[in-house]
Scaffold this motif. Structure first.
Motif, PDB file in Angstrom:
ATOM      1  N   ASN A 201      95.667  32.990  31.155  1.00  0.00           N
ATOM      2  CA  ASN A 201      94.288  32.969  30.672  1.00  0.00           C
ATOM      3  C   ASN A 201      93.244  33.054  31.774  1.00  0.00           C
ATOM      4  O   ASN A 201      92.049  32.856  31.526  1.00  0.00           O
ATOM      5  N   SER A 253      86.682  33.410  31.459  1.00  0.00           N
ATOM      6  CA  SER A 253      87.945  32.782  31.064  1.00  0.00           C
ATOM      7  C   SER A 253      87.715  31.378  30.520  1.00  0.00           C
ATOM      8  O   SER A 253      88.363  30.953  29.564  1.00  0.00           O
ATOM      9  N   LYS A 255      85.036  30.297  29.008  1.00  0.00           N
ATOM     10  CA  LYS A 255      84.456  30.409  27.670  1.00  0.00           C
ATOM     11  C   LYS A 255      85.505  30.846  26.646  1.00  0.00           C
ATOM     12  O   LYS A 255      85.506  30.379  25.498  1.00  0.00           O
ATOM     13  N   ASN A 256      86.398  31.706  27.054  1.00  0.00           N
ATOM     14  CA  ASN A 256      87.400  32.245  26.144  1.00  0.00           C
ATOM     15  C   ASN A 256      88.443  31.203  25.744  1.00  0.00           C
ATOM     16  O   ASN A 256      88.850  31.134  24.573  1.00  0.00           O
ATOM     17  N   LYS A 257      88.889  30.373  26.691  1.00  0.00           N
ATOM     18  CA  LYS A 257      89.996  29.452  26.422  1.00  0.00           C
ATOM     19  C   LYS A 257      89.659  27.970  26.637  1.00  0.00           C
ATOM     20  O   LYS A 257      90.494  27.112  26.352  1.00  0.00           O
TER      21      LYS A 257
END
Length: 474
Positions: A201, A253, A255-257
């Protein structure tokens, strides 16, 4: 608040004492969290799906500045930095010189050369790591290494010092930045780049064996927030766009995970999507404000507002105006079920020791209403509980749910610094007295060995740097 009754019981409470560990915990186990934890009950201002409805985050209370303690002197932190660096920074060449026979292809192979050249502009031949003292023979053995900087290593010690955790790299990059040590900053950055390449991630695995292998590929979000923050600051201080490029990639990354999309709360890690548990010591308001500056369409102001609302609701609901180490979305203390805090999740303890630093940092730079409110409540509580005498600080942690002192030990310079930072800029009477006490204790501290002191010493240098004026805003 429900803590006025504690003052009468304080003499008895301060007599409680028990031995406790000093090492941090890490969210790496993949165990679901149950919802049977008890606490002060559900918090107000929740949406239908359990998310916190955030107020509008304020930019600042006033254009005032925050004064340091009367005796603050950056020389205190500078001297401490030299000692900390000598004790806890190990380079790849240090290990080779000491006789290590580990395989270093992870940091020296073709992939490493390609990645570091792309990210840093050139291959870094001598990356550095912050040594962690919480390892064991099975996972952290420095095979073949017999000496370090002229000091002979016993087999037992070599088996403890082989691992590095992601939080240490995040703290280390911030510390190196604030002390103007670009050489160390870049060496730690190189370590972080390679480590992140081993997480699917784009985040940093929370534990690695030396420069050789990952022990766990799961991330702990506090480290990634700190690394991204350090990179943004470095891009401004040293005028290198490569720092910012990497920071922006890492922020994406995160924010995404690293966020719960339903309530915008910061998750403990990238493997916690199905777990209703959070760690407030991972919230770095200064980081989120910087993210908003470099990623203005990323919604970071709303994320900050949601997390601050969550924190304030928890503080207001406690028996004391402090925080539990772990909590669920409803604001109740919750066991993370990863083996780290089964008996301490409801305590203001080994995780929460970092909260006053993160909030004081935000207040120092931005004078936000939220940081002022949180610090003031904590400072008023502890200054009253000790009659403004830092020598009366407890040696065990407070139970958030009951207000009583626990039997979990919280003695150490980092815990003193934590209490001092509660009054940073909001309660000068308490802060000045506590700062002088903290400074005396730090100057008298004699480090012994490498067991149980990594966490204390890295937080102590961080807190000292902030309180002595080293956190210069750019």
């Amino acid at each position: 608040m429900r803590y006025s009754h504690l003052l009468l019981a304080m003499p008895l409470a301060f007599g409680l004492y028990a031995c406790g560990g000093d090492s941090p915990t890490h969210p790496h186990d993949q165990v679901p969290v149950s919802s049977d934890a008890t606490g002060p009950g559900p918090l107000p201002a929740s949406s239908a799906d359990g998310g916190i409805i955030p107020p509008q985050s304020s930019a600042a209370v006033a254009p005032a500045t925050v004064s340091l303690a009367a005796n603050a002197n950056i020389a205190n932190a500078t001297a401490l930095y030299a000692t900390w660096k000598a004790r806890w920074i190990m380079t790849l060449q240090d290990e080779k010189t000491g006789g290590s026979t580990l395989n270093y292809d992870l940091f020296e192979g073709p992939r490493a050369k390609e990645l570091l050249t792309a990210k840093m502009g050139a291959f870094h031949t001598n990356p550095a790591r912050v040594v962690w003292d919480g390892g064991n023979k099975n996972q952290c053995a420095l095979t073949g290494m017999s000496s370090w900087k002229g000091t002979s290593l016993t087999a037992a010690l070599a088996n403890k010092l082989g691992c590095t955790v992601s939080e240490g790299i995040g703290y280390g990059m911030l510390i190196a930045y604030f002390h103007g040590d670009k050489e160390l900053f870049d060496a730690l950055w190189a370590y972080n780049i390679i480590a992140r390449d081993n997480n699917n991630n784009g985040l940093m695995p929370w534990e690695l064996l030396s420069f050789s292998a990952t022990v766990s590929t799961a991330a702990a979000l506090d480290a990634d927030l700190d690394v991204a923050t350090a990179l943004i600051l470095a891009s401004r201080k040293w005028q290198n766009p490569l720092y910012l490029n990497d920071a922006v990639a890492l922020i994406a990354s995160i924010k995404n995970k690293g966020l719960n999309p339903n309530n915008l709360l910061i998750r403990p890690g990238d493997t916690w999507a199905n777990k209703d548990v959070y760690n407030l010591s991972y919230l770095s308001p200064a980081a989120l404000r910087l993210f908003a500056e470099v990623d203005p369409t990323g919604g970071w102001d709303a994320i900050l507002a949601a997390n601050y609302a969550y924190m304030i609701n928890i503080q207001n609901a406690g028996a004391v105006p402090l925080f539990p180490d772990w909590s669920n979305a409803a604001g109740q203390p919750a066991d993370p079920k990863n083996g780290s805090a089964a008996n301490t999740y409801m305590l203001f303890d080994k995780e929460s020791v970092r909260i006053p630093w993160r909030i004081a940092w935000d207040y120092y730079w931005y004078q936000s209403a939220e940081s002022q409110q949180i610090l003031t409540a904590m400072a008023n509580f502890i200054s009253t509980a000790t009659a403004n005498n830092p020598a009366s600080l407890p040696s065990t942690s407070y139970n958030y749910s009951t207000g009583a002192l626990s039997t979990s030990q919280t003695a150490g310079e980092h815990y003193i610094g934590m209490y001092c930072l509660m009054g940073f800029g909001v309660n000068p009477t308490w802060h000045n007295a506590c700062f002088d006490y903290f400074t005396q204790k730090v100057q008298a501290y004699q480090a012994v060995g490498y067991t149980g002191t990594y966490f204390k010493e890295i937080l102590t240098i961080m807190y000292s740097t902030l309180m002595n004026g080293g956190f210069v805003k750019i």
